[in-house]
Design a protein around this motif. Structure first.
Motif, mmCIF file in Angstrom:
data_model
loop_
_atom_site.group_PDB
_atom_site.id
_atom_site.type_symbol
_atom_site.label_atom_id
_atom_site.label_comp_id
_atom_site.label_asym_id
_atom_site.label_seq_id
_atom_site.Cartn_x
_atom_site.Cartn_y
_atom_site.Cartn_z
ATOM 1 N N VAL A 50 0.840 -1.201 0.000
ATOM 2 C CA VAL A 50 0.000 0.000 0.000
ATOM 3 C C VAL A 50 0.876 1.253 0.000
ATOM 4 O O VAL A 50 0.623 2.195 -0.759
ATOM 5 C CB VAL A 50 -0.968 0.002 1.209
ATOM 6 N N VAL A 51 1.908 1.255 0.820
ATOM 7 C CA VAL A 51 2.808 2.412 0.869
ATOM 8 C C VAL A 51 3.478 2.607 -0.488
ATOM 9 O O VAL A 51 3.542 3.726 -1.010
ATOM 10 C CB VAL A 51 3.862 2.254 1.985
ATOM 11 N N PHE A 52 3.956 1.518 -1.081
ATOM 12 C CA PHE A 52 4.619 1.598 -2.379
ATOM 13 C C PHE A 52 3.654 2.091 -3.459
ATOM 14 O O PHE A 52 3.983 2.975 -4.254
ATOM 15 C CB PHE A 52 5.204 0.241 -2.772
ATOM 16 N N ALA A 53 2.449 1.546 -3.480
ATOM 17 C CA ALA A 53 1.461 1.942 -4.490
ATOM 18 C C ALA A 53 1.102 3.424 -4.338
ATOM 19 O O ALA A 53 0.956 4.139 -5.334
ATOM 20 C CB ALA A 53 0.209 1.076 -4.382
ATOM 21 N N THR A 54 0.992 3.878 -3.108
ATOM 22 C CA THR A 54 0.677 5.283 -2.852
ATOM 23 C C THR A 54 1.807 6.187 -3.329
ATOM 24 O O THR A 54 1.564 7.215 -3.973
ATOM 25 C CB THR A 54 0.409 5.508 -1.350
ATOM 26 N N LEU A 55 3.041 5.804 -3.043
ATOM 27 C CA LEU A 55 4.191 6.590 -3.496
ATOM 28 C C LEU A 55 4.239 6.635 -5.019
ATOM 29 O O LEU A 55 4.424 7.702 -5.613
ATOM 30 C CB LEU A 55 5.491 6.011 -2.945
ATOM 31 N N ALA A 56 4.069 5.490 -5.656
ATOM 32 C CA ALA A 56 4.117 5.433 -7.118
ATOM 33 C C ALA A 56 3.015 6.303 -7.732
ATOM 34 O O ALA A 56 3.255 7.027 -8.702
ATOM 35 C CB ALA A 56 3.987 3.985 -7.588
#
Length: 87
Positions: A48-54
């Motif tokens: 979730v953190v990675f998807a949000t950053l991307a």
């Protein structure tokens, strides 16, 4: 109600998430990329953190391509509030 973290090593999550910017920028060493990708594959919270950053980065780049002009009245009020002369 949120689900509990998928594993008990929150320190590892913090360590790897600290490397996300380098990963996204293509500046993370190959071995560390592999470690991060393995972790992401098994950690929904970090996914979730990675998807949000991307998504944030993608939106930022889209804004770069789209000039934004403020309506004249908004710009004038903003400049007055900042006590700056109008352009």
């Amino acid at each position: 109600m949120t689900e509990p973290h998928a594993h008990d090593d929150l320190t590892r999550c913090q360590e790897l998430l600290g490397q996300l910017n380098d990963y996204v920028d293509g500046e993370l060493a190959t071995e560390l990329c592999h470690d991060l990708e393995q972790h992401l594959a098994g950690c929904p919270d970090c996914q979730v953190v990675f998807a949000t950053l991307a998504k944030t980065i993608k939106l930022y780049h889209l804004l770069d391509e789209t000039p934004v002009e403020l309506p004249a009245d908004v710009e004038a009020r903003l400049m007055r509030r900042l006590q700056l002369p109008l352009r």
